[in-house]
Design an enzyme around this catalytic site. Structure first.
Site, short mmCIF file in Angstrom:
data_model
loop_
_atom_site.label_atom_id
_atom_site.label_comp_id
_atom_site.label_asym_id
_atom_site.label_seq_id
_atom_site.Cartn_x
_atom_site.Cartn_y
_atom_site.Cartn_z
N CYS A 10 0.83 -1.20 0.00
CA CYS A 10 0.00 0.00 0.00
C CYS A 10 0.87 1.26 0.00
CB CYS A 10 -0.93 -0.01 1.21
SG CYS A 10 -0.05 0.11 2.79
N CYS A 13 3.03 1.57 3.07
CA CYS A 13 4.12 0.59 3.05
C CYS A 13 5.26 1.09 2.16
CB CYS A 13 3.62 -0.76 2.55
SG CYS A 13 2.28 -1.45 3.53
#
Length: 76
Positions: A10, A13
């Site tokens: 994501c 991340c």
């Protein structure tokens, strides 16, 4: 030193991975940065929220993106 960024890939991340690489570069240390995206592997660390930061097999942060300065402190 082995640093792992745990997460699904994501936006948060990816931001954590970038911040880790910048912190490593600024400190001038040698470290292997790995991205772990398999949920089975993530769960093995007991992590319930991503992104998470693992340094030398110890969970140091989860559920947030620490600043580059915070990461540098964790790496020292």
């Amino acid at each position: 030193m082995v640093i792992k960024v745990l997460g699904s890939g994501c936006l948060k991340c990816n931001k954590l991975e970038e911040a880790v690489k910048k912190a490593v570069q600024e400190l001038g240390i040698e470290a292997k940065v790995e991205k772990v995206q398999d949920f089975k592997d993530i769960m093995a660390y007991g992590v319930m929220q991503t992104p998470a930061l693992v340094i030398n097999e110890r969970v140091k942060s989860m559920g947030k993106v620490p600043t580059v300065e915070e990461i540098k402190e964790l790496l020292k």
